[in-house]
Write an enzyme that holds these catalytic residues in place. Structure first.
Site, PDB file in Angstrom:
ATOM      1  CB  CYS A   2      -0.834  -0.158   1.243  1.00 49.55           C
ATOM      2  SG  CYS A   2      -1.852  -1.517   1.245  1.00 49.55           S
ATOM      3  NE  ARG A  27       4.286   1.651  -1.772  1.00 52.71           N
ATOM      4  CZ  ARG A  27       5.209   1.508  -0.833  1.00 52.71           C
ATOM      5  NH1 ARG A  27       6.475   2.262  -1.274  1.00 52.71           N
ATOM      6  NH2 ARG A  27       5.401   0.611   0.164  1.00 52.71           N
ATOM      7  CD1 TRP A  74      -1.245  -4.868  -4.556  1.00 51.68           C
ATOM      8  CD2 TRP A  74      -1.005  -6.252  -2.892  1.00 51.68           C
ATOM      9  NE1 TRP A  74      -0.749  -6.206  -5.055  1.00 51.68           N
ATOM     10  CE2 TRP A  74      -0.504  -6.934  -4.033  1.00 51.68           C
ATOM     11  CE3 TRP A  74      -0.742  -6.929  -1.569  1.00 51.68           C
ATOM     12  CZ2 TRP A  74      -0.106  -8.251  -4.011  1.00 51.68           C
ATOM     13  CZ3 TRP A  74      -0.429  -8.295  -1.886  1.00 51.68           C
ATOM     14  CH2 TRP A  74       0.104  -8.816  -2.767  1.00 51.68           C
ATOM     15  CG  ASN A 100       2.194  -1.140   3.675  1.00 53.63           C
ATOM     16  OD1 ASN A 100       1.552  -1.910   3.555  1.00 53.63           O
ATOM     17  ND2 ASN A 100       3.282  -0.418   3.222  1.00 53.63           N
ATOM     18  N   GLY A 101       0.553  -3.088   5.895  1.00 52.35           N
ATOM     19  CA  GLY A 101       0.964  -4.111   6.886  1.00 52.35           C
ATOM     20  C   GLY A 101      -0.024  -4.877   7.102  1.00 52.35           C
ATOM     21  CD  GLU A 461      15.098 -10.503 -13.647  1.00 50.01           C
ATOM     22  OE1 GLU A 461      14.366 -11.030 -13.054  1.00 50.01           O
ATOM     23  OE2 GLU A 461      14.428  -9.138 -14.030  1.00 50.01           O
ATOM     24  CE  LYS A 465      11.125  -7.813 -14.891  1.00 51.89           C
ATOM     25  NZ  LYS A 465      11.898  -8.328 -13.806  1.00 51.89           N
ATOM     26  CD  GLU A 468       7.884  -9.479 -12.929  1.00 49.68           C
ATOM     27  OE1 GLU A 468       7.464  -9.460 -11.735  1.00 49.68           O
ATOM     28  OE2 GLU A 468       9.089  -9.170 -13.043  1.00 49.68           O
ATOM     29  CG  HIS A 484      17.885 -34.274 -16.390  1.00 47.32           C
ATOM     30  ND1 HIS A 484      18.101 -35.613 -16.368  1.00 47.32           N
ATOM     31  CD2 HIS A 484      18.955 -33.473 -16.667  1.00 47.32           C
ATOM     32  CE1 HIS A 484      19.595 -35.737 -16.552  1.00 47.32           C
ATOM     33  NE2 HIS A 484      19.900 -34.211 -16.887  1.00 47.32           N
ATOM     34  CE  LYS A 581      10.168  -0.772  -8.233  1.00 46.83           C
ATOM     35  NZ  LYS A 581      10.461  -1.790  -9.261  1.00 46.83           N
TER      36      LYS A 581
HETATM   37  C1  F6R Z   1      10.300  -8.539 -10.440  1.00 50.27           C
HETATM   38  C2  F6R Z   1      10.359  -7.712  -9.009  1.00 50.27           C
HETATM   39  C3  F6R Z   1      10.199  -8.429  -7.916  1.00 50.27           C
HETATM   40  C4  F6R Z   1      11.210  -7.961  -6.887  1.00 50.27           C
HETATM   41  C5  F6R Z   1      11.082  -8.673  -5.583  1.00 50.27           C
HETATM   42  C6  F6R Z   1      11.968  -8.526  -4.569  1.00 50.27           C
HETATM   43  O1  F6R Z   1      10.322  -7.480 -11.477  1.00 50.27           O
HETATM   44  O2  F6R Z   1      10.467  -6.674  -9.149  1.00 50.27           O
HETATM   45  O3  F6R Z   1      10.358 -10.147  -8.154  1.00 50.27           O
HETATM   46  O4  F6R Z   1      12.589  -8.332  -7.225  1.00 50.27           O
HETATM   47  O5  F6R Z   1       9.634  -8.555  -5.081  1.00 50.27           O
HETATM   48  O6  F6R Z   1      12.178  -6.884  -4.457  1.00 50.27           O
HETATM   49  P1  F6R Z   1      13.294  -5.972  -3.583  1.00 50.27           P
HETATM   50  O7  F6R Z   1      14.287  -6.054  -4.677  1.00 50.27           O
HETATM   51  O8  F6R Z   1      12.435  -4.679  -3.499  1.00 50.27           O
HETATM   52  O9  F6R Z   1      13.528  -6.785  -2.429  1.00 50.27           O
END
Ligand code: F6R
Length: 586
Positions: A2, A27, A74, A100-101, A461, A465, A468, A484, A581
């Site tokens: 949030c 976020r 969120w 938030n939390g 990665e 990408k 997501e 395998h 985020k």
């Molecule tokens: C993917 C992404 C997430 C973050 C993960 C950790 O694009 O952004 O997988 O990498 O939530 O976030 P941080 O780096 O802020 O600990």
């Protein structure tokens, strides 16, 4: 998770809150709201949906007054809908709360409050806070005492903003969730979950400690520490500018952030790693903890340390508690936000076992940096797109510099320093081709990414990408693993994307590519090796880089592929569904 913003001062609070909330949209959220207090009492607007749609429907700016709270939610407790949106209020509509939390003991508290005659209107855990403050006020406590009494009852994690009708002040509290105070130029104060929310107004902040409660009026802040005593907290001046959090003429933040990587890489390469090198040199057994994209950066760090003959293990933050050895003497925590709950929990466990903490993060003053013995800032400026792009390459740059400096690998450091200009040249060459490829691929449903060695975290990665933001199915494998099991899923025209640089692993990659082709896969080959490129139905010619730097370089076309495919599918790359985020819950 949030986004929170609070304002008290001479401006129309609703304008400041709306602007601030629009800056924290990245976020991720599913509903939004605000409350503003004036001489005529307190008024609240909230709903499910995007900020601009809620504003179009209800007009936030009709709220008059100079004190207010805003929130983007969120959902955790209760579906996204009007009644579950924040702010939440007490029975009398005199206390408003944004949060938030997660309040872990909310069920017990709710039962107790219902027993005392309180009426609840939402399914959220947050609402108990408003009723607890109401109880305190009812018992005769003044506003600060009622807030402190309420907060003392809470278990779990929280960043809280509290407004009480008739009070010319705001209250806030934090525990394991981000919240910073912003100091305005003249007679105004702010608070927010995030620095970019306030960059339009101030670059001067006050950092709160865990367990702090604060009161803001337009002239300043009074802060009480977890021990209840008045406390002074350190100021922080940031040099991020509001322009850094703008799109600069691009349609989306994501493409702006992909294309600015040659610049942000140059800045990350110049990071000060001295404190980190010292900790790493003296560690016998470092653990590297991180989540999501940052975990793939952690894998690259493990790769580099092993290559240098040093023991180290990369752990997914949420798995550290189960998998740790308990002999780790250093934990390297990698997190762009510095607020990821799973990573912070792992760090705290390692600390309890006596480990030192080295943080690698982008956010100055983040919880992680404040709990660490040393921090390396990647310095890539605010990343607004929800998915990590420039922070990933920034993390990698810092990791290479750290390990190469520790080993005295001068050639590695020189190659790293030359990367920004190579990266720019490569971007110029591949961007158009990737866009065309994306148009061809957007109708396919399943994708496989394969690589070997340092390329494997890059494949992981790349798949993350793609899934997501396109919501398409994508998986990554170490290329040797295909046979395998997963190879049974290959059939006609399934795209398999091979990250296949020249070098000692190329011959084995060639065999893996052939295995896929024999099963009818559409091979997309990224390589600097002509014969490997010829194996592909589609080929992206890459410049030659040393094996270590493969993830740093090859991830860029993969970010572009995910971005352009998302546009082809008509989806929003900046705010993918269900994602936030910074993930501040475990
Ligand atoms: C993917 C992404 C997430 C973050 C993960 C950790 O694009 O952004 O997988 O990498 O939530 O976030 P941080 O780096 O802020 O600990």
């Amino acid at each position: 998770m949030c986004g929170i913003i609070g304002y008290i001062g001479h401006r129309r609070a609703s304008e400041v809150l709306l602007h601030g909330l629009s800056q924290v949209e990245y976020r991720g959220y599913d509903s939004a709201g605000m409350v503003v207090s004036s001489g005529h009492g307190m008024r609240l607007i909230k709903d499910k949906g995007k900020l601009r749609d809620i504003h179009a429907k209800h007009n936030f700016l009709q709220l008059e007054g100079g004190i207010g709270l805003g929130h983007t939610r969120w959902a955790t407790h209760g579906e996204p809908c009007e009644r579950n949106s924040h702010p939440h209020s007490d029975c009398l509509g005199k206390v408003a709360v944004v949060h938030n939390g997660i309040i872990e003991n909310h069920r017990v508290l709710k039962e107790e409050l219902v027993g005392k005659g309180h009426r609840f209107t939402s399914d959220t855990d947050t609402e108990v806070v408003a009723h607890l403050v109401e109880e305190g006020l009812k018992s005769g406590a003044d506003a600060p005492a009622a807030v402190k009494k309420a907060v003392a009852r809470l278990e779990g994690t929280y960043a809280l903003g509290i407004l009480i009708a008739g009070e010319n002040r705001l209250f806030l509290a934090r525990r394991h969730a981000p919240l910073i105070i912003g100091r305005g130029k003249k007679d105004e104060m702010f608070f927010a979950s995030d620095i970019p929310a306030l960059l339009g107004y101030t670059r001067d902040f006050i950092l709160l400690n865990e367990g702090d409660i604060a009161q803001l009026d337009s002239r300043g802040a009074i802060i009480w520490g977890a021990d209840g005593k008045e406390a002074v907290r350190p100021p922080l001046h940031v040099n991020w500018t509001p322009q850094m959090a703008q799109k600069d003429g691009h349609d989306y933040f994501m493409i702006k952030e992909i294309l600015e990587q040659p610049l942000t890489l140059a800045s990350a390469v110049s990071a000060d790693v001295t404190g980190g090198v010292k900790l790493l040199k003296s560690a016998k057994y470092p653990a590297i903890v991180a989540c999501g994209t940052s975990y793939y950066a952690a894998l690259v760090m493990q790769f580099l340390l092993h290559k240098a003959g040093r023991p180290a293990s990369a752990y997914i933050g949420s798995e550290y508690a189960s998998w740790r050895m308990r002999g780790e003497d250093l934990v390297v925590a990698i997190s762009q936000s510095g607020e990821t709950a799973d990573t912070l929990t792992a760090v705290r466990l390692a600390k309890e076992d006596g480990a030192k903490v080295l943080a690698i993060t982008n956010v100055v003053g983040s919880t992680l940096s404040r709990e660490a013995d040393a921090t390396i800032y990647i310095g890539v400026g605010p990343e607004v797109g929800v998915v990590a792009t420039k922070t990933f390459t920034g993390q990698l740059a810092v990791i290479y510099k750290l390990v190469y400096t520790m080993n005295g690998n001068k050639a590695g450091l020189e190659e790293l320093a030359a990367m920004p200009s190579h990266m720019q040249k490569m971007l110029d060459e591949v961007q158009g081709q990737v866009k065309q490829l994306a148009a061809l691929m957007a109708k396919r449903k399943n994708f496989f990414f394969i690589s070997r060695g340092a390329g494997w975290p890059c494949a992981l990665e790349a798949a993350l990408k793609l899934k997501e933001i396109t919501y398409l199915h994508a998986e990554a494998y170490a290329a040797g693993e295909l046979k395998h099991g997963p190879i049974s899923m290959l059939e006609d025209k399934v795209p398999v994307i091979a990250i296949a640089p020249s070098g000692p692993l190329a011959a084995k990659m060639e065999s893996n590519i052939r295995e896929c082709k024999a099963r009818g896969a559409s091979m997309i080959v990224l390589s600097d090796d002509k014969s490997l490129l010829q194996e592909g139905e589609y080929a992206l010619s890459m410049p030659a880089v040393s094996e270590d730097l493969v993830p740093l370089f090859y991830i860029l076309p993969m970010q572009l592929l995910a971005y352009y495919m998302t546009l082809e599918l008509g989806r929003d790359p900046d705010q993918p569904r269900n994602l936030a985020k910074s993930v501040t819950v475990e």
